[in-house]
Design a protein around this motif. Structure first.
Motif, PDB file in Angstrom:
ATOM      1  N   PRO A 157       0.843  -1.278   0.033  1.00 40.06           N
ATOM      2  CA  PRO A 157       0.814  -0.215   0.195  1.00 40.06           C
ATOM      3  C   PRO A 157       0.514   1.177  -0.221  1.00 40.06           C
ATOM      4  O   PRO A 157       1.825   0.955   0.869  1.00 40.06           O
ATOM      5  N   ASN A 158       0.113   2.567  -0.891  1.00 39.75           N
ATOM      6  CA  ASN A 158       1.059   3.785  -0.153  1.00 39.75           C
ATOM      7  C   ASN A 158       1.266   3.858   1.075  1.00 39.75           C
ATOM      8  O   ASN A 158       0.179   3.940   1.601  1.00 39.75           O
ATOM      9  N   PRO A 159       1.769   4.922   1.448  1.00 46.86           N
ATOM     10  CA  PRO A 159       1.752   5.480   1.914  1.00 46.86           C
ATOM     11  C   PRO A 159       1.111   6.576   2.518  1.00 46.86           C
ATOM     12  O   PRO A 159       0.406   7.748   1.707  1.00 46.86           O
ATOM     13  N   LEU A 160       0.768   6.755   3.795  1.00 47.26           N
ATOM     14  CA  LEU A 160       0.632   8.302   4.167  1.00 47.26           C
ATOM     15  C   LEU A 160       1.204   9.599   3.559  1.00 47.26           C
ATOM     16  O   LEU A 160       0.819  10.552   3.037  1.00 47.26           O
ATOM     17  N   GLY A 161       1.833   9.458   3.325  1.00 45.68           N
ATOM     18  CA  GLY A 161       2.998  10.442   3.318  1.00 45.68           C
ATOM     19  C   GLY A 161       3.111  11.220   1.682  1.00 45.68           C
ATOM     20  O   GLY A 161       2.532   9.902   0.872  1.00 45.68           O
ATOM     21  N   GLY A 162       3.029  12.288   1.367  1.00 50.03           N
ATOM     22  CA  GLY A 162       2.530  12.871   0.390  1.00 50.03           C
ATOM     23  C   GLY A 162       3.552  13.184  -0.757  1.00 50.03           C
ATOM     24  O   GLY A 162       3.370  13.231  -2.019  1.00 50.03           O
ATOM     25  N   ASP A 163       4.399  13.125  -0.754  1.00 48.45           N
ATOM     26  CA  ASP A 163       5.816  12.806  -1.577  1.00 48.45           C
ATOM     27  C   ASP A 163       6.287  11.122  -1.986  1.00 48.45           C
ATOM     28  O   ASP A 163       6.882  10.436  -2.320  1.00 48.45           O
ATOM     29  N   GLY A 164       5.153  10.257  -1.519  1.00 47.63           N
ATOM     30  CA  GLY A 164       5.572   9.278  -2.220  1.00 47.63           C
ATOM     31  C   GLY A 164       6.366   8.107  -0.820  1.00 47.63           C
ATOM     32  O   GLY A 164       6.205   6.583  -1.499  1.00 47.63           O
ATOM     33  N   LEU A 165       7.103   8.780  -0.231  1.00 48.31           N
ATOM     34  CA  LEU A 165       7.333   7.571   0.327  1.00 48.31           C
ATOM     35  C   LEU A 165       6.717   8.189   2.452  1.00 48.31           C
ATOM     36  O   LEU A 165       6.186   8.865   2.020  1.00 48.31           O
ATOM     37  N   PRO A 166       7.304   7.441   3.208  1.00 50.38           N
ATOM     38  CA  PRO A 166       6.031   7.039   4.264  1.00 50.38           C
ATOM     39  C   PRO A 166       6.511   8.846   5.240  1.00 50.38           C
ATOM     40  O   PRO A 166       7.836   9.491   4.896  1.00 50.38           O
ATOM     41  N   ALA A 167       5.453   9.484   5.909  1.00 51.95           N
ATOM     42  CA  ALA A 167       5.928  10.701   6.663  1.00 51.95           C
ATOM     43  C   ALA A 167       7.101  10.664   8.050  1.00 51.95           C
ATOM     44  O   ALA A 167       7.138   9.577   8.053  1.00 51.95           O
ATOM     45  N   LEU A 168       7.469  11.648   8.094  1.00 52.17           N
ATOM     46  CA  LEU A 168       8.724  11.438   9.451  1.00 52.17           C
ATOM     47  C   LEU A 168       7.198  10.991  10.746  1.00 52.17           C
ATOM     48  O   LEU A 168       5.856  11.898  10.683  1.00 52.17           O
ATOM     49  N   GLY A 169       7.876  10.245  11.546  1.00 49.87           N
ATOM     50  CA  GLY A 169       6.657   9.516  12.610  1.00 49.87           C
ATOM     51  C   GLY A 169       5.899   9.112  11.902  1.00 49.87           C
ATOM     52  O   GLY A 169       5.568   8.007  12.909  1.00 49.87           O
ATOM     53  N   GLU A 170       5.570   8.366  10.971  1.00 47.44           N
ATOM     54  CA  GLU A 170       4.362   7.930  10.354  1.00 47.44           C
ATOM     55  C   GLU A 170       4.458   6.294  10.522  1.00 47.44           C
ATOM     56  O   GLU A 170       3.622   5.968  11.310  1.00 47.44           O
ATOM     57  N   ALA A 171       6.046   5.381  10.719  1.00 48.19           N
ATOM     58  CA  ALA A 171       6.418   4.291  11.343  1.00 48.19           C
ATOM     59  C   ALA A 171       6.059   4.292  12.653  1.00 48.19           C
ATOM     60  O   ALA A 171       5.677   2.909  13.113  1.00 48.19           O
ATOM     61  N   ALA A 172       6.548   5.197  13.510  1.00 49.00           N
ATOM     62  CA  ALA A 172       6.304   5.096  14.618  1.00 49.00           C
ATOM     63  C   ALA A 172       4.841   4.846  15.669  1.00 49.00           C
ATOM     64  O   ALA A 172       4.886   4.765  16.538  1.00 49.00           O
ATOM     65  N   ALA A 173       4.440   5.488  14.909  1.00 54.97           N
ATOM     66  CA  ALA A 173       2.466   5.794  14.775  1.00 54.97           C
ATOM     67  C   ALA A 173       1.598   4.561  14.663  1.00 54.97           C
ATOM     68  O   ALA A 173       0.373   4.990  14.175  1.00 54.97           O
ATOM     69  N   GLY A 174       2.560   3.792  13.906  1.00 59.18           N
ATOM     70  CA  GLY A 174       2.077   2.281  13.191  1.00 59.18           C
ATOM     71  C   GLY A 174       0.845   2.143  13.741  1.00 59.18           C
ATOM     72  O   GLY A 174      -0.100   1.392  13.497  1.00 59.18           O
ATOM     73  N   ASP A 175       0.545   1.566  15.114  1.00 56.63           N
ATOM     74  CA  ASP A 175      -0.457   1.168  16.138  1.00 56.63           C
ATOM     75  C   ASP A 175      -1.263   1.793  16.043  1.00 56.63           C
ATOM     76  O   ASP A 175      -2.678   1.794  15.784  1.00 56.63           O
ATOM     77  N   ARG A 176      -1.541   3.174  15.385  1.00 59.21           N
ATOM     78  CA  ARG A 176      -2.499   4.168  15.131  1.00 59.21           C
ATOM     79  C   ARG A 176      -3.380   4.492  13.157  1.00 59.21           C
ATOM     80  O   ARG A 176      -4.083   5.158  13.291  1.00 59.21           O
ATOM     81  N   ILE A 177      -2.047   3.805  12.799  1.00 56.82           N
ATOM     82  CA  ILE A 177      -2.661   3.601  11.458  1.00 56.82           C
ATOM     83  C   ILE A 177      -2.805   2.586  10.377  1.00 56.82           C
ATOM     84  O   ILE A 177      -2.457   1.612  10.512  1.00 56.82           O
ATOM     85  N   ARG A 294      -1.503  21.996  10.251  1.00 57.43           N
ATOM     86  CA  ARG A 294      -1.718  21.309  10.703  1.00 57.43           C
ATOM     87  C   ARG A 294      -3.003  20.513  11.377  1.00 57.43           C
ATOM     88  O   ARG A 294      -4.046  21.631  11.288  1.00 57.43           O
ATOM     89  N   LEU A 295      -3.413  19.447  11.318  1.00 53.94           N
ATOM     90  CA  LEU A 295      -4.854  18.796  11.680  1.00 53.94           C
ATOM     91  C   LEU A 295      -4.775  17.778  13.620  1.00 53.94           C
ATOM     92  O   LEU A 295      -3.689  16.634  13.174  1.00 53.94           O
ATOM     93  N   GLU A 296      -5.039  18.786  13.998  1.00 49.57           N
ATOM     94  CA  GLU A 296      -4.782  17.623  15.101  1.00 49.57           C
ATOM     95  C   GLU A 296      -5.172  17.253  15.719  1.00 49.57           C
ATOM     96  O   GLU A 296      -6.985  17.101  15.354  1.00 49.57           O
ATOM     97  N   ALA A 297      -5.892  16.140  16.999  1.00 51.25           N
ATOM     98  CA  ALA A 297      -6.201  16.083  18.378  1.00 51.25           C
ATOM     99  C   ALA A 297      -7.081  14.667  17.037  1.00 51.25           C
ATOM    100  O   ALA A 297      -8.207  14.394  17.256  1.00 51.25           O
ATOM    101  N   VAL A 298      -5.995  13.844  16.360  1.00 49.89           N
ATOM    102  CA  VAL A 298      -6.672  12.826  15.683  1.00 49.89           C
ATOM    103  C   VAL A 298      -6.306  11.778  16.385  1.00 49.89           C
ATOM    104  O   VAL A 298      -4.966  11.667  16.811  1.00 49.89           O
ATOM    105  N   ASP A 299      -7.422  10.172  16.287  1.00 48.86           N
ATOM    106  CA  ASP A 299      -6.907   9.467  16.846  1.00 48.86           C
ATOM    107  C   ASP A 299      -6.065   8.168  16.486  1.00 48.86           C
ATOM    108  O   ASP A 299      -5.685   7.868  16.935  1.00 48.86           O
ATOM    109  N   GLU A 300      -7.303   8.463  15.285  1.00 48.25           N
ATOM    110  CA  GLU A 300      -6.952   6.880  14.150  1.00 48.25           C
ATOM    111  C   GLU A 300      -6.824   7.776  12.925  1.00 48.25           C
ATOM    112  O   GLU A 300      -7.416   8.727  12.217  1.00 48.25           O
ATOM    113  N   VAL A 301      -5.672   6.588  11.778  1.00 47.03           N
ATOM    114  CA  VAL A 301      -5.995   6.890  10.828  1.00 47.03           C
ATOM    115  C   VAL A 301      -6.214   6.625   9.782  1.00 47.03           C
ATOM    116  O   VAL A 301      -4.654   5.282  10.360  1.00 47.03           O
ATOM    117  N   VAL A 302      -6.364   6.150   9.106  1.00 43.38           N
ATOM    118  CA  VAL A 302      -6.944   5.281   7.477  1.00 43.38           C
ATOM    119  C   VAL A 302      -6.807   5.518   6.574  1.00 43.38           C
ATOM    120  O   VAL A 302      -6.938   6.405   5.771  1.00 43.38           O
TER     121      VAL A 302
END
Length: 445
Positions: A157-177, A294-302
């Motif tokens: 699957p493509n990542p959340l990062g807008g340049d085609g690579l994972p965003a900074l911190g995307e892997a660390a927040a993997g339990d919420r994505i 900034r998009l704040e106070a996010v619990d989960e990302v799909v």
């Protein structure tokens, strides 16, 4: 090499259709599937209902094989779920193919026997070797006259990062994505998202499917907030063709998503390309765009931003792939979303899917590379043509006749942010004019 098998990678809809076509022509197919049963990846989204009817998701050669064994075609006007597609069609088809399908084996490489990709001598006369790892850890080398890679793109699957690579911190927040459409009819999945602020990132049909499901959850549980994160502008075209879509259920899906947005159950954040995911001490996520928004106070990302092909195990083959889409170069101009988004794809088969490496073809979703909106009917016609080519029936291979249902959207904007009226109208026809759409259509989830 006439007695050698044609190895088909993947026991999904297109891979099994390829095997049925090959067997019907007297060739020897060998399907290698990493999963434990046919349609293993389809079964992972078994809760999602297709927007194609049964009539459009059963391959002709597969139907002939199944019906010879007493199988009865489901109601052609019905819309199967992924689970029904697997249980009613794909698993019986694999059983009908018998020992020509092997499970629990992963293809880890393909090469020309005794030659790496640099060596010219003997490439036309030597067979292919398929390197396989079994579930028990053992390894095999299978010699083949041809290889049809129908392994799909589900595992990439493509990542959340807008340049085609994972965003900074995307892997660390993997339990919420998550990167798949959640099953909100499952109590565990529903509990994860109920009463939370959920961000759905993506603008394709998978994203629309998730948005409709989350809108229903928010209606039942008003404390659930849903934000739709889109990298491009949001206009009528992003919801699809509505009543003009030649696949009615696909059009109805877009209408339901549009109705949920207009009713205020889904908030929209457009032109947002995620650069970073920050995690606060209280656990909330903040998504930060490349422009510093900034998009704040996010619990989960799909994240439902499409898929990409895994080409790593094909590295010793000479493939001719488009630099942008990673699709075969002759096919890429027909499907490039930067040029058009009509949903109209010209008929194509073995000629457009061939590579400099003789006997090697990418088929199904993998043949589209990073392009979206692939239909099973396309894959079935691809493998019919490929099987004819491998059997030496060049006339049948070239006779590709496929009329696909159009999306009802014809816009040059494709995946870019450029307004429709700034594109050449000749790219795929004149841009659609704004029109009033009825929101009465239904789509079963």
């Amino acid at each position: 090499m006439g007695d050698l098998p044609v190895v088909v990678v993947g026991a999904g809809p297109v891979g099994l259709a390829a095997a049925a076509e090959l067997a019907e022509r007297g060739l020897v197919p060998l399907v290698l599937e990493r999963g434990e049963h046919a349609g293993a990846t389809v079964a992972q989204w078994r809760h999602v209902r297709l927007f194609s009817r049964w009539a459009e998701v059963v391959a002709p050669a597969a139907r002939r094989l199944l019906e010879s064994r007493g199988w009865r075609h489901p109601d052609v006007e019905g819309y199967p779920t992924g689970g029904e597609w697997t249980d009613v069609y794909l698993r019986p088809l694999a059983e009908a193919l018998g020992e020509r399908v092997r499970f629990g084996v992963e293809v880890v490489g393909v090469a020309r026997r005794g030659r790496d990709r640099v060596v010219d001598a003997g490439r036309d006369s030597e067979p292919l070797t398929v390197h396989v790892r079994r579930a028990d850890g053992g390894e095999e080398r299978i010699t083949a006259r041809g290889v049809i890679d129908a392994s799909g793109t589900w595992t990439s699957p493509n990542p959340l990062g807008g340049d085609g690579l994972p965003a900074l911190g995307e892997a660390a927040a993997g339990d919420r994505i998550a990167y798949r459409v959640p099953n909100l009819d499952d109590p565990g999945d529903a509990d994860r998202y109920r009463g939370r602020h959920v961000v759905v990132a993506g603008s394709g049909h998978s994203a629309l499917t998730a948005l409709v499901a989350f809108a229903e959850l928010a209606e039942r549980q008003p404390s659930t907030r849903v934000t739709w994160l889109v990298r491009r502008n949001v206009d009528a075209a992003v919801f699809g063709g509505g009543e003009a879509d030649q696949l009615p259920a696909r059009g109805a899906l877009g209408l339901r998503a549009r109705a949920a947005v207009e009713a205020g159950r889904i908030a929209v954040t457009a032109e947002f390309r995620t650069a970073a995911v920050d995690r606060a001490e209280d656990g909330w996520l903040t998504l930060v765009s490349a422009n510093g928004e900034r998009l704040e106070a996010v619990d989960e990302v799909v994240v439902l931003a499409g898929f990409r092909p895994d080409l790593s195990w094909l590295s010793e083959l000479r493939l001719s792939l488009d630099a942008t889409l990673q699709a075969p170069v002759a096919l890429a101009p027909l499907i490039d979303p930067n040029v058009h988004s009509c949903g109209t794809v010209y008929p194509h088969g073995a000629a457009e899917l061939a590579h400099p490496e003789p006997g090697v073809f990418l088929a199904g979703m993998k043949s589209y590379g990073r392009a979206p909106t692939f239909l099973a009917m396309t894959g079935y016609e691809q493998v019919r043509s490929i099987a004819a080519a491998l059997a030496g029936d060049s006339a049948s291979a070239a006779r590709v006749e496929l009329v696909l249902p159009e999306t009802g959207v014809c816009s040059g904007a494709g995946v870019t942010d450029t307004p429709d009226d700034e594109h050449d109208e000749d790219g795929c026809g004149a841009p659609s004019a704004a029109e009033d759409l009825s929101l009465s259509a239904t789509f079963a989830r």
